[in-house]
Every structure is written in structure tokens, then in C-alpha cells.
Scaffold this motif. Structure first.
Motif, PDB file in Angstrom:
ATOM      1  N   PRO A   1      19.437  10.147  13.709  1.00 24.62           N
ATOM      2  CA  PRO A   1      19.543   8.860  12.997  1.00 24.62           C
ATOM      3  C   PRO A   1      20.461   8.972  11.767  1.00 24.62           C
ATOM      4  O   PRO A   1      20.744  10.080  11.334  1.00 24.62           O
ATOM      5  N   ASP A   2      20.890   7.816  11.250  1.00 32.70           N
ATOM      6  CA  ASP A   2      21.838   7.822  10.130  1.00 32.70           C
ATOM      7  C   ASP A   2      21.262   8.382   8.852  1.00 32.70           C
ATOM      8  O   ASP A   2      21.947   9.023   8.069  1.00 32.70           O
ATOM      9  N   CYS A   3      19.985   8.105   8.613  1.00 29.91           N
ATOM     10  CA  CYS A   3      19.388   8.536   7.351  1.00 29.91           C
ATOM     11  C   CYS A   3      17.973   9.052   7.607  1.00 29.91           C
ATOM     12  O   CYS A   3      17.205   8.422   8.332  1.00 29.91           O
ATOM     13  N   ILE A   4      17.672  10.198   7.037  1.00 30.58           N
ATOM     14  CA  ILE A   4      16.348  10.791   7.264  1.00 30.58           C
ATOM     15  C   ILE A   4      15.724  11.268   5.958  1.00 30.58           C
ATOM     16  O   ILE A   4      16.416  11.485   4.956  1.00 30.58           O
ATOM     17  N   ILE A   5      14.412  11.428   6.026  1.00 29.11           N
ATOM     18  CA  ILE A   5      13.673  12.053   4.929  1.00 29.11           C
ATOM     19  C   ILE A   5      13.020  13.284   5.554  1.00 29.11           C
ATOM     20  O   ILE A   5      12.602  13.237   6.710  1.00 29.11           O
ATOM     21  N   PHE A   6      13.032  14.413   4.812  1.00 23.12           N
ATOM     22  CA  PHE A   6      12.498  15.641   5.430  1.00 23.12           C
ATOM     23  C   PHE A   6      11.538  16.361   4.495  1.00 23.12           C
ATOM     24  O   PHE A   6      11.503  16.094   3.297  1.00 23.12           O
ATOM     25  N   ASN A   7      10.765  17.265   5.049  1.00 25.21           N
ATOM     26  CA  ASN A   7       9.821  18.010   4.235  1.00 25.21           C
ATOM     27  C   ASN A   7      10.189  19.457   3.967  1.00 25.21           C
ATOM     28  O   ASN A   7       9.730  20.049   3.019  1.00 25.21           O
ATOM     29  N   GLU A   8      10.971  20.049   4.860  1.00 27.35           N
ATOM     30  CA  GLU A   8      11.286  21.455   4.676  1.00 27.35           C
ATOM     31  C   GLU A   8      12.762  21.686   4.817  1.00 27.35           C
ATOM     32  O   GLU A   8      13.420  21.103   5.674  1.00 27.35           O
ATOM     33  N   LEU A   9      13.267  22.567   3.972  1.00 20.85           N
ATOM     34  CA  LEU A   9      14.665  22.949   4.013  1.00 20.85           C
ATOM     35  C   LEU A   9      14.676  24.461   4.186  1.00 20.85           C
ATOM     36  O   LEU A   9      14.256  25.192   3.301  1.00 20.85           O
ATOM     37  N   VAL A  10      15.075  24.936   5.356  1.00 21.74           N
ATOM     38  CA  VAL A  10      14.977  26.363   5.646  1.00 21.74           C
ATOM     39  C   VAL A  10      16.297  26.910   6.152  1.00 21.74           C
ATOM     40  O   VAL A  10      16.989  26.272   6.951  1.00 21.74           O
ATOM     41  N   ARG A  11      16.638  28.083   5.679  1.00 22.16           N
ATOM     42  CA  ARG A  11      17.832  28.723   6.200  1.00 22.16           C
ATOM     43  C   ARG A  11      17.423  29.889   7.095  1.00 22.16           C
ATOM     44  O   ARG A  11      16.710  30.789   6.675  1.00 22.16           O
ATOM     45  N   THR A  12      17.809  29.838   8.348  1.00 23.05           N
ATOM     46  CA  THR A  12      17.631  30.998   9.225  1.00 23.05           C
ATOM     47  C   THR A  12      19.031  31.375   9.687  1.00 23.05           C
ATOM     48  O   THR A  12      19.777  31.965   8.915  1.00 23.05           O
ATOM     49  N   ASN A  13      19.423  30.966  10.882  1.00 21.48           N
ATOM     50  CA  ASN A  13      20.813  31.182  11.287  1.00 21.48           C
ATOM     51  C   ASN A  13      21.726  30.133  10.652  1.00 21.48           C
ATOM     52  O   ASN A  13      22.897  30.350  10.455  1.00 21.48           O
ATOM     53  N   GLN A  14      21.132  28.971  10.392  1.00 22.87           N
ATOM     54  CA  GLN A  14      21.873  27.876   9.774  1.00 22.87           C
ATOM     55  C   GLN A  14      20.963  27.233   8.734  1.00 22.87           C
ATOM     56  O   GLN A  14      19.808  27.597   8.613  1.00 22.87           O
ATOM     57  N   ASN A  15      21.492  26.232   8.030  1.00 23.64           N
ATOM     58  CA  ASN A  15      20.625  25.447   7.146  1.00 23.64           C
ATOM     59  C   ASN A  15      19.928  24.388   7.992  1.00 23.64           C
ATOM     60  O   ASN A  15      20.581  23.549   8.603  1.00 23.64           O
ATOM     61  N   TYR A  16      18.619  24.437   8.019  1.00 24.92           N
ATOM     62  CA  TYR A  16      17.880  23.475   8.839  1.00 24.92           C
ATOM     63  C   TYR A  16      16.939  22.623   8.004  1.00 24.92           C
ATOM     64  O   TYR A  16      16.368  23.100   7.014  1.00 24.92           O
ATOM     65  N   VAL A  17      16.754  21.367   8.427  1.00 24.44           N
ATOM     66  CA  VAL A  17      15.663  20.560   7.862  1.00 24.44           C
ATOM     67  C   VAL A  17      14.631  20.344   8.965  1.00 24.44           C
ATOM     68  O   VAL A  17      14.979  20.193  10.133  1.00 24.44           O
ATOM     69  N   ARG A  18      13.377  20.364   8.549  1.00 24.31           N
ATOM     70  CA  ARG A  18      12.269  20.262   9.515  1.00 24.31           C
ATOM     71  C   ARG A  18      11.295  19.185   9.081  1.00 24.31           C
ATOM     72  O   ARG A  18      11.180  18.884   7.903  1.00 24.31           O
ATOM     73  N   ASN A  19      10.551  18.655   9.997  1.00 20.34           N
ATOM     74  CA  ASN A  19       9.566  17.605   9.742  1.00 20.34           C
ATOM     75  C   ASN A  19      10.223  16.393   9.100  1.00 20.34           C
ATOM     76  O   ASN A  19      10.197  16.203   7.893  1.00 20.34           O
ATOM     77  N   LEU A  20      10.867  15.591   9.940  1.00 16.59           N
ATOM     78  CA  LEU A  20      11.618  14.467   9.417  1.00 16.59           C
ATOM     79  C   LEU A  20      11.210  13.120  10.004  1.00 16.59           C
ATOM     80  O   LEU A  20      10.592  13.055  11.065  1.00 16.59           O
ATOM     81  N   THR A  21      11.618  12.091   9.255  1.00 15.47           N
ATOM     82  CA  THR A  21      11.386  10.715   9.702  1.00 15.47           C
ATOM     83  C   THR A  21      12.638   9.895   9.418  1.00 15.47           C
ATOM     84  O   THR A  21      13.295  10.083   8.391  1.00 15.47           O
ATOM     85  N   ARG A  22      12.943   9.013  10.361  1.00 23.43           N
ATOM     86  CA  ARG A  22      14.082   8.100  10.233  1.00 23.43           C
ATOM     87  C   ARG A  22      13.768   7.042   9.181  1.00 23.43           C
ATOM     88  O   ARG A  22      12.669   6.460   9.207  1.00 23.43           O
ATOM     89  N   ILE A  23      14.670   6.813   8.239  1.00 19.37           N
ATOM     90  CA  ILE A  23      14.440   5.754   7.249  1.00 19.37           C
ATOM     91  C   ILE A  23      15.682   4.882   7.115  1.00 19.37           C
ATOM     92  O   ILE A  23      16.760   5.231   7.596  1.00 19.37           O
TER      93      ILE A  23
END
Length: 720
Positions: A681-703
Motif C-alpha cells: 500500500p502507499d502508506c503504512i504504519i509499522f511496529n518494528e524496524l529490524v535489520r537482518t539482510n535488509q532493513n525490514y518493517v514488521r507488523n504493519l497496517t495500511r493507512i
DNA sequence: GAGCACTGC
């Protein structure tokens, strides 16, 4: 030769619950009592009881360095009890970094004292309190004692506090140590005041506000009238170097207690191994073919490595010559459902050697019997936190010397063992002595909030054993201010800051609950906060990946992960209500929920944990007077509330399909575990910002991006 | 296209 571990074994625990009367049983229990007495007498610590009690009497703070198997955890509290430290109803408190340790040790000590658990000997951990007004020896988790200090800043019911496993240096241990140092000082001051006051036989002693501030303790005045006897501290550590603790406590005396551990032969490789997974595999089969009987424990860094080595072992095992001993591979890591975790405790069938592939979980949390060989590639996956970007990362790093020692010790619990370090001895010399304390590697918002709630306003000046960086503290103060937990002069705000400090949650989640009360969707937010507070709800076994994915579809919400989690929780609740309505026994209700979890590829341990968190937090918010109402099908309202709560974690889609996190301007990707991984989606809100192999966001919702300036103008208006 | 380990009045 028997070995008597500090923590009782699973067999012992079983016997506890089976206690019944009858002649045969009485005989058995008599034999057991004799066995216990014998075991206690043979512990290394038994020989130094008098000396230890003397040292505690002479020193306000004592450091005890006790090796594995010394018996310090179970015996010292009993020695001190017998020496009269529980007179006047005072309590001896012993903290542990882990829940299971608090529970098993308390059970063992209750048995040794021949009392029912929860009477003289008890334990208290989150969600479980096995103590009563008669409890004098109380085992608990260190985090719980920190929480207890919020209610009773002087910890006035304790005569002695023993901090066990202090060398592990968890955040809670470090906060607790600083707190205890303060409390000890304040209590000896209050005693001095009281004494001089008694001599002068005048009015109540008065302590100025300045003194309260100096001691950094709120509620000192409340303690003036009650006589607060000085607090004794005992810091117990397994690391050989007690200097750090001793220096921190003003040159406190340190004593050493011998342990009971069998000799472990340490072997190194001649050269560095470029591929440690391959080296692990080779070593497993070298031991299997050349070594005597005994199980193998190999330390790997994560689930993926474990799964791939498991496959490789299976492949190679097929090529073993006919008639040779077979290999039984058992994986164990935290995210594995508990039923499968239990497999490590089952003995290998005849003609098999057990090969356990474990993460760090087997380093301290679990003690697996039967291990004779340890394979240690010398690596660990560790969490680190970037205070500037707010990014958490999981990186594979070399272990510390202390960790290497702990791992090799796993081979010497029941007899002499061998440890194969997959690196040259020269590399061992280059390892750091001990692991960097967690407090230097994590987001400090919660620590700062708790210290503020304890009346400690000068966080930068707080006497931590190892100070976190100034930047880390300042960032946390900024974050808490943005959440409205602090006033303009960085004091705890009332009521928001106070309420947030009371909730045992990430401050961001506490704030979300307060928000949800205004948005009339607190019922939904309670569930989400509980679900976000636990590890991996969904379980994706490699061999049934497609089935697991299909199953998740039944909970899926196109709005995102939050509402998907909500659906899972509601599904579980529905299943529970159905079986309750069928009026079946509680045990069967639990069984049917576990069955439901299995069918839906839900991790039952995580779900149980979420349900516990939910009921605890629900109690708190009710006490705080927040109204629990539901937004029903108006999920837009709920998504708006998520936006208002987590506005700092918003991201916008870039033309290339990646995202830009607005607050930190970082480029991030949607984590493949998200239900929005494909939708983008165009815009999201997320709860976790984690770097493993890449920068990832986890637990998100479309807003809707327009919600941001509307619902968080204090931040997004200023940004313009 | 991927998830070290703990823990909380």
C-alpha cells in the motif's frame, strides 16, 4: 557418580506433584528426605556455611563468586534464614533472570525445608504468585523486583536481597543493581536518622527535600516513621572476575565458592574454518564415528542454520556403513512449539546417538541431560540497537570468553566431556572477556520511564554499573516526551506518564492503550498490544509451508497484520467459548485450544502468553479507570487509532516499491512475513524496524497518509 | 521471501 545440579530435574518436579499418603509413600518420602539431606551435605557450599553467614553479618554488601554446582542458589537463603535474618517477619529475596529458574529452585528449596510451596518458601513471577504472608524465602525474577520497587521504594519487607546470576547482566539486573545501591544507602541513612532521633527522643526526624533528591528516591518520607533496618545485599555471579561488582559497590568483599563440574577437554582447530556449518557437520560425524557413547550438542545461531544442518546430517547419515550406530537429530530453538522442544529431553532409542542442534537457548535456559560432546563454532546471533535510527538489528558476532566457557561446561554436567571449538586457540585469546551488558544494546525508553516513576529524575547522572551512552538516554527522553509521558522539564507527566509507567509494556504500547480509550476501541487495542508483546504467533514448519500459509489466509485482513492478529485472537476466543459452552472439563478445554492451534499453525505457547498479557493488562487499565469499549466493525476507527498511537512509525511507498520511514528517512522493505508483503500500500504504519539482510518493517497496517497531520499534528505540522 | 535468547506490581 551422582551430580547434584542446583536446579531440580524434571523427574523431581513430577514427584512433588504426586505427593500422597500411604505406607509405601511414607517410606518413599522418608527415603527421599534422607537423600535430600545427604545431597545437601555433600554440596561444596555446605562446608562454608558458618563462614558465609559471618561474611554477610560483617559486610553490608557481599559478592559471591560461585561456580556451577556449588549449591549457592538453593543453600545460601536457607543458611541466612537459620541465622535469623527473617526475624520480625522480614523476607529474604532472591532474584533470578529467568522465570523457570525462580520456579524450579523455589520448589526444590521448599522440599528441602519440608514445607509446602508458598508457605515459608515461595516464588513470584509475572502471572504467577506462589507466596503468602508467611513466606520468608522468596524467589522471583529480577524484573518483578524492579516493578515491586515502584510500589515500595524502600523494599522495606526485605532484610536481604540476593541477586543471583548477576554476571548475565540483563537490563533488569543492571537497573536493579543501581536501584538496590540507592535503597541500601537510603535505608542506612534512615536508620541513622532514626537512631539519632531515638537518642534525642524528640519529634519526628525531618529529612529535607534536598536529601530526598540526593538519594534519588521518592517516597523517602513515607519510610521515616517505619523503622527501615539496613538492607543487606548479596551479589552472586558465576563469572570468575568479581572486580566489576566489587568496585561498583565501593570495594565490597568478594568470596569464592568452589563448584562441582567434571573436567571438560577443550579442543581447538589448527586453522580458522571459513564454513562453520560444514565444520560442524564434519565434527558431528567425526565424534559419531570415533568417539565413545554420549550425546552431542552443537551451538548454531538460528532456526535457518539449524534446519539446514539437520538436513545435511540426515543426508550424510544415510551414507553410514551398514550396521553402524544411527543418528537422531533433535533441533531446539525458542520459536519451536513446546511439544517439539520436549523432544530434546527424550533419551535416544537403542542404537542411536542423539545430536542436538541448538541456539543459545541451550547455553543457560535449558539443561539437557546426557551431553558428553559440545561443538562450539564460537558465534552467536545478537541483538543490537542503533539509538540514532531506532533500528534494531540481529547480527552474527563472535561469542565472549565467558560464553565459550559456559558452552563447554554443558559437556561436563554428568561426567568428563569434550568441547570442540571450531576455531584456533589464538582466536580464543582475541574474544572479549564477557558479553556487552544488554543495557548498552537496547532501547532505553522503558528503563528511563521506570526510573522516572521511581523518582529518579537525573537519568544521565544515575549510577549505573555501566552507563549507557548519553545519546541513548537523550533519545529515550525525546521519545518519551513525544509520547507525552514527560513534562517540558522532563518530569513524569500526570496522568499519562504515571499511567504508562504502571503498565508492564513497551511505552509505545502503553500509550496506544491510553489513545484507544479516547478512540473507543480499547477492546481491540488490548488484544493487539498483547499479541504484539509476544513472539511469533504463526508457526511455519518447513515441511508444511503451503498448508501453514493457506491456514493463515483464513485470518487474513487486507488492512494489514494488526487486524489479522486480531482475527487470530478472536478465533481462539471463539474456540474456547465453544468448548466451555459444551461444559467440558478445564483440561479438555485447554486440549481443544491446543488442537485448534495445531490445526491453524498457531504457536500455542505464544498464544497462551498473549492471553496472559491480555488479562493482566486488562486488569491494569480497568484499575486506571479507562473505559473498555469496542469499535465493532468500524475498523477504520481502529486504524486511525493505530495511526495516532504509532505516528512515529509511518512509511511511504517509493516509486521502486521500497518504503521511506518518515521519521528517520531510512529506506526500508516490508518484511516477507507481513500479510501486506505483496499488496504494498502507499502508506503504512509499522511496529518494528529490524535489520537482518535488509532493513525490514514488521507488523504493519495500511493507512491514509492524510491521517498523519490530522491525528499527530504536534509532530507532522512541525515537520513541514 | 524470512524469525538469537531472556523478561515485566
Amino acid at each position: 557418580m551422582p551430580l547434584f545440579p542446583e536446579v531440580v530435574s524434571a523427574e523431581t518436579r513430577k514427584k512433588d506433584s504426586n505427593f500422597t499418603h500411604g505406607d509405601h509413600r511414607t517410606q518413599q518420602s522418608l527415603a527421599r528426605k534422607q537423600l535430600i539431606a545427604q545431597q545437601r551435605k555433600s554440596l561444596p557450599i555446605a562446608a562454608v556455611e558458618k563462614r558465609l553467614v559471618d561474611e554477610v553479618r560483617k559486610n553490608d554488601t557481599l559478592i559471591i563468586v560461585g561456580e556451577t554446582g556449588s549449591g549457592k542458589t538453593t543453600q545460601l537463603p536457607q543458611f541466612l534464614f537459620n541465622a535469623g535474618y527473617c526475624a520480625d517477619g522480614k523476607v529474604i529475596g532472591i532474584t533470578q533472570p529467568r522465570r523457570v529458574a525462580a520456579v524450579t529452585v523455589a520448589k526444590r528449596v521448599a522440599e528441602e525445608c519440608n514445607v509446602n510451596l508458598g508457605q515459608k518458601v515461595g516464588y513470584s513471577i509475572r502471572f504467577e504468585d506462589e507466596t503468602s504472608s508467611t513466606t520468608r524465602i522468596k524467589y522471583m525474577t529480577d524484573g518483578l523486583l524492579v516493578r515491586e520497587a515502584l510500589l515500595d521504594p524502600f523494599l522495606s519487607r526485605y532484610s536481604i536481597i540476593i541477586v543471583d546470576e548477576a554476571h548475565e547482566r540483563t537490563v533488569h539486573t543492571d537497573v536493579l543493581l543501581g536501584l538496590l545501591k540507592n535503597v541500601q544507602h537510603a535505608r542506612s541513612q534512615s536508620m541513622l536518622k532514626q537512631q539519632s532521633f531515638d537518642r534525642l527522643n524528640g519529634k519526628n526526624p525531618v529529612i529535607s527535600d534536598k536529601e530526598v533528591k540526593n538519594q534519588g528516591i521518592s517516597g523517602l518520607k513515607a519510610c521515616q516513621h517505619a523503622k527501615c533496618a539496613p538492607l543487606k545485599l548479596v551479589i552472586m555471579s558465576a563469572s570468575l572476575d568479581a572486580r566489576g561488582f566489587s568496585e561498583y559497590f565501593g570495594g565490597a568483599k568478594a568470596v569464592h565458592i568452589q563448584g562441582r563440574q567434571y573436567l571438560v577437554d577443550i579442543l581447538y582447530t589448527y586453522h580458522s574454518e571459513p564454513d562453520y556449518l560444514d565444520a560442524t557437520l564434519i565434527t558431528i560425524f567425526q565424534i559419531h564415528l570415533e568417539g565413545g557413547p554420549g550425546d552431542i550438542l552443537a551451538f548454531l545461531t538460528g532456526q535457518e542454520e539449524i534446519e539446514s544442518v539437520e538436513r545435511l546430517v540426515h543426508e550424510r547419515a544415510r551414507q553410514l556403513p551398514e550396521g553402524s550406530q544411527k543418528v537422531l537429530v533433535v533441533p531446539i530453538y525458542s520459536a519451536l512449539p513446546s511439544e517439539q522442544q520436549m523432544n530434546v529431553f527424550k533419551p535416544a532409542p537403542p542404537g542411536h546417538r542423539k545430536v542436538i542442534l541448538a541456539t543459545n537457548i541451550a547455553e543457560t535456559s535449558l539443561t539437557i541431560p546426557g551431553i558428553k560432546y559440545v561443538i562450539d563454532p564460537g558465534l552467536v546471533k545478537a541483538r543490537s540497537y542503533n539509538h540514532v535510527t531506532g533500528m534494531e538489528s540481529l547480527i552474527i558476532i563472535p561469542i565472549s570468553k565467558a560464553q565459550a566457557l559456559q558452552r563447554s561446561g554443558r559437556a561436563g554436567r554428568e561426567g568428563p566431556g569434550k568441547c570442540f571449538r571450531l576455531y584456533p586457540e589464538s582466536e580464543f585469546g582475541k574474544l572479549i572477556d564477557s558479553t556487552v551488558p544488554e543495557i548498552k544494546r537496547c532501547n532505553l525508553s522503558n528503563v528511563v520511564l521506570q526510573l522516572k516513576a521511581l523518582g529518579i529524575d537525573d537519568i544521565i547522572g544515575f549510577d549505573f554499573m555501566e552507563k549507557p551512552s548519553r545519546m541513548a538516554i537523550v533519545k529515550s527522553l525525546e521519545q518519551l516526551s513525544l509520547l507525552g509521558a514527560l513534562t517540558d522539564d522532563y518530569k513524569l507527566s500526570d496522568p499519562v506518564g504515571l499511567q504508562m509507567a504502571r503498565l508492564p509494556l513497551d511505552p509505545l504500547y502503553s500509550k496506544a492503550l491510553i489513545m484507544a480509550s479516547d478512540f473507543k476501541c480499547l477492546e481491540e487495542m488490548l488484544i493487539i498490544v498483547a499479541m504484539l508483546s509476544v513472539e511469533s504467533i504463526f508457526y511455519f514448519p518447513r515441511e508444511k509451508l503451503e498448508e501453514a500459509r493457506a491456514s493463515r489466509k483464513s485470518f487474513l485482513s487486507s488492512e494489514g497484520d494488526h487486524i489479522t492478529l486480531l482475527n487470530v485472537y478472536r478465533g481462539a476466543t471463539e474456540c474456547l467459548e465453544k468448548s466451555k459452552a459444551a461444559n467440558i472439563k478445564e483440561k479438555t478445554v485447554e486440549k481443544s485450544l491446543n488442537k485448534w492451534c495445531r490445526e491453524n499453525f498457531i504457536n500455542n505457547r505464544s498464544l497462551k502468553h498473549a492471553r496472559d498479557v491480555h488479562s493482566q493488562i486488562k486488569g491494569h487499565v480497568q484499575q486506571m479507570g479507562l473505559v473498555i469499549s469496542s469499535c465493532g466493525d468500524e475498523l477504520v476507527q481502529f486504524r486511525r487509532c493505530l495511526t495516532a498511537s504509532f505516528f512515529l512509525n509511518a512509511a511511504l511507498k517509493e516509486p521502486d516499491g521500497s518504503y521511506r520511514a518518515i521519521a528517520s528517512s531510512q529506506n526500508v522493505q516490508i518484511h516477507p512475513s507481513s500479510v501486506l508483503f505483496r499488496t504494498k500500500p502507499d502508506c503504512i504504519i509499522f511496529n518494528e524496524l529490524v535489520r537482518t539482510n535488509q532493513n525490514y518493517v514488521r507488523n504493519l497496517t495500511r493507512i491514509d497518509p492524510l491521517w498523519l497531520p490530522e491525528l499527530a499534528p504536534q509532530y507532522y505540522e512541525a515537520q513541514k
